[in-house]
Scaffold this active site. Structure first.
Site, PDB file in Angstrom:
ATOM      1  CG  HIS A  14      36.819  24.524  70.197  1.00 35.09           C
ATOM      2  ND1 HIS A  14      36.853  25.446  69.175  1.00 35.09           N
ATOM      3  CD2 HIS A  14      35.509  24.243  70.379  1.00 35.09           C
ATOM      4  CE1 HIS A  14      35.628  25.703  68.772  1.00 35.09           C
ATOM      5  NE2 HIS A  14      34.781  24.977  69.482  1.00 35.09           N
ATOM      6  CG  HIS A  16      30.767  24.032  72.251  1.00 32.81           C
ATOM      7  ND1 HIS A  16      30.433  25.337  71.953  1.00 32.81           N
ATOM      8  CD2 HIS A  16      31.582  23.620  71.251  1.00 32.81           C
ATOM      9  CE1 HIS A  16      31.014  25.697  70.813  1.00 32.81           C
ATOM     10  NE2 HIS A  16      31.717  24.674  70.364  1.00 32.81           N
ATOM     11  CE  LYS A 100      35.078  30.394  68.021  1.00 31.11           C
ATOM     12  NZ  LYS A 100      34.801  28.992  68.269  1.00 31.11           N
ATOM     13  CG  HIS A 137      33.493  29.030  63.437  1.00 30.53           C
ATOM     14  ND1 HIS A 137      32.934  27.939  64.057  1.00 30.53           N
ATOM     15  CD2 HIS A 137      33.155  28.927  62.123  1.00 30.53           C
ATOM     16  CE1 HIS A 137      32.274  27.206  63.162  1.00 30.53           C
ATOM     17  NE2 HIS A 137      32.387  27.797  61.983  1.00 30.53           N
ATOM     18  CG  HIS A 175      36.452  24.021  64.689  1.00 35.73           C
ATOM     19  ND1 HIS A 175      36.426  24.958  63.689  1.00 35.73           N
ATOM     20  CD2 HIS A 175      35.592  24.465  65.634  1.00 35.73           C
ATOM     21  CE1 HIS A 175      35.590  25.912  64.017  1.00 35.73           C
ATOM     22  NE2 HIS A 175      35.073  25.652  65.178  1.00 35.73           N
ATOM     23  CG  ASP A 248      33.737  22.086  67.944  1.00 37.13           C
ATOM     24  OD1 ASP A 248      33.134  22.751  68.807  1.00 37.13           O
ATOM     25  OD2 ASP A 248      33.469  22.137  66.728  1.00 37.13           O
TER      26      ASP A 248
HETATM   27  C1  NCD Z   1      29.099  24.074  67.947  1.00 36.81           C
HETATM   28  C2  NCD Z   1      27.947  24.182  68.942  1.00 36.81           C
HETATM   29  O1  NCD Z   1      27.061  23.330  68.903  1.00 36.81           O
HETATM   30  O2  NCD Z   1      27.959  25.083  69.775  1.00 36.81           O
HETATM   31  N1  NCD Z   1      28.719  23.172  66.901  1.00 36.81           N
HETATM   32  C3  NCD Z   1      29.561  22.500  66.089  1.00 36.81           C
HETATM   33  O3  NCD Z   1      29.104  21.847  65.154  1.00 36.81           O
HETATM   34  N2  NCD Z   1      30.852  22.523  66.280  1.00 36.81           N
HETATM   35  C4  NCD Z   1      29.441  25.417  67.444  1.00 36.81           C
HETATM   36  C5  NCD Z   1      30.779  25.478  66.777  1.00 36.81           C
HETATM   37  O4  NCD Z   1      31.809  25.314  67.413  1.00 36.81           O
HETATM   38  O5  NCD Z   1      30.827  25.724  65.567  1.00 36.81           O
HETATM   39 ZN    ZN Z   2      32.895  24.718  68.775  1.00 35.30          ZN
END
Ligand code: NCD
Ligand code: ZN
Length: 346
Positions: A14, A16, A100, A137, A175, A248
């Protein structure tokens, strides 16, 4: 006790990576240690179609510095208009490894997420048929549900009914932050997996709020009470096949984090392996680190384990406190204590 540990090269289930200048700055932080990652589709606008995922994958590969190798495992952002045939084609081509689900409004860039689950039934049934996992999520977004209860209420009112209606669907609870999440995942059998972040093994809600508000500890789902952190640690360090690493890691610039309405997300890509080695060592579970970071995830996704290795050595790691990006500085997660393991080679 040995002061080095060699494990199968890890994956991040996971992650970003964003796009543009941010992507170029943060991608090496992950690719340095991780062979593959499940790439979150919450760009603006979101990655909804197979064509958009293919284009995003190209941009990721173009941003990878020479000499580094990394495989992005692409995902599609589920909307109420998602076409089951497009999803099936993106899976059949090997491009897409998961879909997702963001409940509408749950987190950063989730406005296009799902409100009416009857509208995504056909997609979920297709995914169950072809064995494509749904990454969830797991938080409700109703204003009347307290933010600290949103995961537990989601499990009872959304996730459990969804899994009963489509029992063949493979689901990743992403998460997880509560003992309820741990218990539900554990009881879910082989169609259910759960990712746990690095930071949720380290911080509880006091770390965010006591002695002044710490924006760099604020993420979604928000960290819960200490008893929940301990349940997450027990799950992660157990070696049980249900649980695997999804950092995450979610970069936001310091100017977007340190303000009156700060963004949610902890950036842990840079030091995750050092943080995890220390967590596992503290809990007497170093032999299970490899299951959590390198074995359980591929097994759930039906992918081969990586062939490369990563070696950790007992020594203070050196890495920058902030990553410079074309959009501004991004603060690397600081656990608040000195780290004792460095990545010696990967
Ligand atoms: C994530 C993001 O910034 O894209 N933020 C987070 O707090 N984890 C989004 C997410 O995965 O919920
Ligand atoms: Zn995330």
């Amino acid at each position: 006790m040995s002061d080095t540990l060699t494990i199968i090269r890890p994956d991040d289930w996971h992650l970003h990576l964003r796009d543009g200048a941010m992507l170029r700055a943060v991608l090496p932080e992950t690719a340095r240690h991780f062979a593959r990652a499940i790439i979150m589709p919450n760009l603006v606008p979101p990655v909804v179609t197979g064509a958009q995922a293919a284009a995003y994958r190209e941009r990721i590969m173009a941003a990878l510095p020479e000499g580094m190798s990394f495989e992005p495992l692409m995902t599609l952002y589920l909307t109420e208009d998602t076409d089951p045939e497009d999803v099936a084609a993106a899976h059949a081509s090997g491009l897409v490894k998961a879909v997702k689900l963001y409940p509408a409004g749950a987190t950063t860039n989730s406005a296009s997420g799902v409100s009416d689950f009857t509208k995504v039934r056909a997609v979920l049934e297709k995914m169950a048929e072809i064995g494509l996992p749904l990454c969830v999520h797991g938080e409700v977004t109703r204003a009347d549900v307290d933010i600290f209860d949103r995961e537990a209420v989601f499990i009872d009112t959304v996730l459990d009914p969804l899994r009963r209606t489509t029992p063949e669907l493979r689901v990743v609870m992403e998460h997880i932050t509560t003992s309820h999440g741990v218990d539900y995942a554990r009881a879910g059998g082989e169609t259910l997996g759960a990712t746990i972040t690095t930071h949720h093994l380290i911080i509880n809600r006091n770390h965010i709020l006591v002695g002044g508000i710490k924006p760099h500890y604020y993420c979604l789902p928000v960290a819960k009470r200490e008893e929940h952190r301990l349940a997450l640690r027990a799950a992660a360090t157990s070696g049980e096949a249900t649980f695997f690493l999804g950092t995450d890691s979610a970069p936001h610039t310091d100017s977007n984090k340190e303000q009156a309405c700060g963004c949610a997300g902890c950036f842990t890509a840079t030091n995750t392996m050092s943080l995890l080695a220390q967590v596992f060592e503290e809990d007497g579970a170093l032999p299970n680190l490899e299951a959590f970071t390198s074995k359980n995830g591929p097994a759930f996704y039906g992918l081969p384990q990586n062939t490369g290795t990563l070696t950790l050595r007992k020594a203070p790691p050196s890495y920058p406190k902030k990553i410079l990006t074309g959009e501004g500085e991004v603060t690397v997660f600081d656990p608040g204590y000195p780290l004792t393991w460095e990545v010696a080679s990967a």
